[in-house]
Scaffold this motif. Structure first.
Motif, mmCIF file in Angstrom:
data_model
loop_
_atom_site.group_PDB
_atom_site.id
_atom_site.type_symbol
_atom_site.label_atom_id
_atom_site.label_comp_id
_atom_site.label_asym_id
_atom_site.label_seq_id
_atom_site.Cartn_x
_atom_site.Cartn_y
_atom_site.Cartn_z
ATOM 1 N N ALA A 141 77.849 76.526 -3.696
ATOM 2 C CA ALA A 141 77.845 77.473 -2.632
ATOM 3 C C ALA A 141 76.466 78.144 -2.323
ATOM 4 C CB ALA A 141 79.174 78.698 -3.004
ATOM 5 N N GLY A 142 75.723 78.431 -3.117
ATOM 6 C CA GLY A 142 74.573 79.091 -3.291
ATOM 7 C C GLY A 142 73.457 78.172 -2.399
ATOM 8 N N LYS A 143 73.697 76.889 -2.560
ATOM 9 C CA LYS A 143 72.737 76.136 -1.825
ATOM 10 C C LYS A 143 73.219 75.950 -0.142
ATOM 11 C CE LYS A 143 72.232 73.622 -6.077
ATOM 12 N NZ LYS A 143 72.500 72.428 -6.869
ATOM 13 N N MET A 144 74.301 75.899 -0.115
ATOM 14 C CA MET A 144 75.099 75.944 1.230
ATOM 15 C C MET A 144 74.553 77.343 1.833
ATOM 16 S SD MET A 144 76.190 72.934 2.231
ATOM 17 C CE MET A 144 77.355 73.369 3.348
ATOM 18 N N ALA A 145 74.608 78.254 1.163
ATOM 19 C CA ALA A 145 74.351 79.774 1.932
ATOM 20 C C ALA A 145 72.985 79.686 2.189
ATOM 21 C CB ALA A 145 74.524 80.558 0.935
ATOM 22 N N GLN A 146 71.916 79.109 1.624
ATOM 23 C CA GLN A 146 70.614 78.949 2.109
ATOM 24 C C GLN A 146 70.560 78.215 3.284
ATOM 25 O OE1 GLN A 146 69.125 77.674 -2.008
ATOM 26 N NE2 GLN A 146 67.557 79.273 -1.418
ATOM 27 N N ALA A 147 70.991 76.721 3.176
ATOM 28 C CA ALA A 147 71.171 76.206 4.551
ATOM 29 C C ALA A 147 71.469 76.922 5.759
ATOM 30 C CB ALA A 147 71.549 74.844 4.345
ATOM 31 N N VAL A 148 72.534 77.602 5.604
ATOM 32 C CA VAL A 148 73.319 78.010 6.768
ATOM 33 C C VAL A 148 72.422 79.280 7.098
ATOM 34 C CG1 VAL A 148 75.081 79.779 7.617
ATOM 35 C CG2 VAL A 148 75.694 77.723 6.122
ATOM 36 N N ALA A 149 71.632 79.964 6.207
ATOM 37 C CA ALA A 149 70.963 81.262 6.727
ATOM 38 C C ALA A 149 69.546 80.649 7.381
ATOM 39 C CB ALA A 149 70.672 81.995 5.351
ATOM 40 N N PHE A 150 69.323 79.316 6.926
ATOM 41 C CA PHE A 150 67.703 78.754 7.728
ATOM 42 C C PHE A 150 68.200 78.349 9.154
ATOM 43 C CE2 PHE A 150 66.684 78.684 3.111
ATOM 44 C CZ PHE A 150 65.740 79.930 3.199
ATOM 45 N N GLY A 151 69.519 78.259 9.442
ATOM 46 C CA GLY A 151 69.958 77.793 10.706
ATOM 47 C C GLY A 151 70.077 76.315 10.834
ATOM 48 N N THR A 152 70.177 75.497 9.916
ATOM 49 C CA THR A 152 70.340 74.020 9.910
ATOM 50 C C THR A 152 71.744 73.588 10.413
ATOM 51 O OG1 THR A 152 69.662 71.922 8.962
ATOM 52 C CG2 THR A 152 71.245 73.628 7.745
ATOM 53 N N ARG A 153 71.923 72.499 10.940
ATOM 54 C CA ARG A 153 72.926 71.989 11.245
ATOM 55 C C ARG A 153 73.686 71.215 10.163
ATOM 56 N NH1 ARG A 153 74.608 68.700 17.105
ATOM 57 N NH2 ARG A 153 76.952 68.808 16.644
ATOM 58 N N ILE A 154 74.759 71.421 9.898
ATOM 59 C CA ILE A 154 75.256 70.771 8.467
ATOM 60 C C ILE A 154 76.370 69.737 9.027
ATOM 61 C CG2 ILE A 154 76.722 71.170 6.480
ATOM 62 C CD1 ILE A 154 75.183 73.937 6.150
ATOM 63 N N ILE A 155 76.313 68.691 8.595
ATOM 64 C CA ILE A 155 77.144 67.372 8.725
ATOM 65 C C ILE A 155 77.986 67.083 7.423
ATOM 66 C CG2 ILE A 155 77.882 65.240 9.764
ATOM 67 C CD1 ILE A 155 74.757 67.067 10.762
ATOM 68 N N GLU A 156 79.287 67.729 7.129
ATOM 69 C CA GLU A 156 79.799 67.010 5.972
ATOM 70 C C GLU A 156 80.416 65.923 6.048
ATOM 71 O OE1 GLU A 156 83.691 69.031 4.492
ATOM 72 O OE2 GLU A 156 82.031 70.463 3.583
ATOM 73 N N VAL A 157 80.047 65.063 5.422
ATOM 74 C CA VAL A 157 80.293 63.677 5.231
ATOM 75 C C VAL A 157 81.656 63.354 4.264
ATOM 76 C CG1 VAL A 157 79.430 61.288 4.736
ATOM 77 C CG2 VAL A 157 78.074 62.793 5.879
ATOM 78 N N ASP A 158 82.277 62.351 4.845
ATOM 79 C CA ASP A 158 83.645 62.301 4.035
ATOM 80 C C ASP A 158 83.237 60.938 2.965
ATOM 81 O OD1 ASP A 158 86.132 61.848 3.069
ATOM 82 O OD2 ASP A 158 86.896 60.689 4.662
ATOM 83 N N GLY A 159 82.360 61.595 1.886
ATOM 84 C CA GLY A 159 81.838 60.418 0.965
ATOM 85 C C GLY A 159 80.932 61.119 0.071
ATOM 86 N N ASN A 160 80.268 60.074 -0.468
ATOM 87 C CA ASN A 160 79.377 60.847 -1.608
ATOM 88 C C ASN A 160 77.661 60.992 -1.088
ATOM 89 O OD1 ASN A 160 78.489 58.358 -2.027
ATOM 90 N ND2 ASN A 160 79.834 57.955 -3.691
ATOM 91 N N PHE A 161 77.178 61.324 -1.940
ATOM 92 C CA PHE A 161 75.733 61.588 -1.606
ATOM 93 C C PHE A 161 75.118 60.083 -1.399
ATOM 94 C CE2 PHE A 161 71.266 60.934 -2.690
ATOM 95 C CZ PHE A 161 70.623 61.970 -1.999
ATOM 96 N N ASP A 162 75.238 59.293 -2.207
ATOM 97 C CA ASP A 162 74.708 57.868 -1.504
ATOM 98 C C ASP A 162 75.140 57.469 -0.195
ATOM 99 O OD1 ASP A 162 73.527 57.256 -4.653
ATOM 100 O OD2 ASP A 162 75.748 57.413 -4.938
#
Length: 354
Positions: A118-139
């Motif tokens: 949560a802490g990392k997502m909060a930062q990205a949101v605050a900085f104004g990035t556009r987040i795409i949640e992928v239905d999969g893992n990091f790789d």
């Protein structure tokens, strides 16, 4: 009255060892020059003569990623890019979004669905990035990011971007500068494996420039549930409490293996229980609150010490990210010691047992 000139940051401080040109913008959020702090209590548990912690969690967005990101984003601006993209388990997204905001770029982040602290997502949101949640893992997210940036005029700023490695190698220079020599051992968490690759490059360049005579043994530690390099094959469904290193197919796999083999070091696995033990020890014995992935470096040293595989020497353990990145893990690990009292001296004394 003239304003003082403040020249701080990786590009200002280490420009002579980085691939800068006259057109590279010297951007900075004040990254780098992080503290190197000697262990107060854990050192005695490791069999080492000296144990130091490199506090990369003191970078602007709270992780080591800022060192490489400033370089990657500066080069993206130099190339004329108007947007950047990364796949991320959290720290990369926070860093990329921060530097993009600083430079007036658009930023896009691909994250594994439901698997980012949560802490990392909060930062990205605050900085104004556009987040795409992928239905999969990091790789899978990284694979998509690479294909998209190949097709569109968007700069990829994951550690497959060689400028990231260039920026991150500066931490090795700082260690040699502070200690007056390279350590015998460099202990570091391994996820996507760019950091261990960068440190090994940095120590090699320090030796070439006669800033150090030693080449440290590189001790990399993966989480047992996400240990593809240890196992020798990708892990399709990596799992670990240490979200920052929950990666099943590291992009810099060969660089990590090269660092291990050329240094005479090792890459080993530590369990979540071992990681959380080190996480708690760092807080309670050293006053250092890092995220779980950071504690993997210390967990690995403690594991080797218990097996009788450490016999003296000086080690530096890299603490890669701040504990506030992952408040959920912290809340699960600790029970607050809270007592209620009347708002009087007598009430507080009774609560304290005085």
């Amino acid at each position: 009255m003239s304003r003082p000139s403040v020249q701080r940051g990786v590009l200002h401080r280490w420009g002579s060892i980085l691939p800068l040109t006259e057109n590279t913008p010297l951007i900075s959020l004040g990254e780098g020059d992080t503290p190197l702090v000697r262990s107060a209590q854990i050192e005695a548990m490791t069999g080492l003569d000296e144990l130091w912690f490199k506090l990369e969690m003191c970078n602007p967005t709270g992780s080591f990623k800022d060192r490489g990101m400033v370089m990657a984003v500066a080069k993206a601006v130099e190339s004329g890019a108007k947007a950047i993209m990364c796949a991320s388990t959290g720290n990369t997204s926070a860093s990329a979004a921060a530097y993009a905001a600083r430079c007036g770029l658009e930023s896009f982040v691909l994250v594994p669905g439901g698997k980012v602290a949560a802490g990392k997502m909060a930062q990205a949101v605050a900085f104004g990035t556009r987040i795409i949640e992928v239905d999969g893992n990091f790789d899978e997210a990284l694979r998509a990011a690479r294909e998209i940036t190949d097709k569109h005029p968007i700069a990829l700023v994951n550690s497959v971007n060689s400028f990231r490695i260039q920026g991150q190698k500066t931490a090795a220079f700082e260690i040699c500068e502070t200690l007056g020599e390279a350590p015998d051992i460099l202990a570091i968490p391994v996820g996507n494996a760019g950091n261990i690759t960068a440190y090994w490059r940095g120590f090699g360049e320090c030796a070439e420039r006669e800033l150090a005579t030693l080449h440290p043994k590189m001790y990399g530690f993966q989480a047992a549930g996400a240990a593809p390099i240890v196992l020798g094959h990708p892990v399709e469904q990596p799992h670990t409490v240490a979200t920052a290193i929950r990666i099943g197919n590291p992009a810099s796999w060969q660089g990590a293996v090269g660092a291990r083999d050329e240094s005479g070091g090792l890459i080993d696995a530590v369990t979540d229980d071992e990681i959380l033990e080190a996480y708690r020890l760092l807080a309670s014995k050293e006053g250092l609150f890092c995220e779980p992935a950071s504690a993997a470096s210390v967990a690995g040293l403690l594991k080797l010490a218990r097996a009788g595989r450490i016999q003296g020497g000086r080690a530096v353990a890299i603490l890669t990210g701040n504990g506030l990145k992952d408040p959920d893990t912290a809340s699960r690990q600790y029970t607050p010691d809270i007592a209620k009292a009347a708002a009087t001296v007598e009430g507080v004394e009774r609560a304290l047992g005085l």
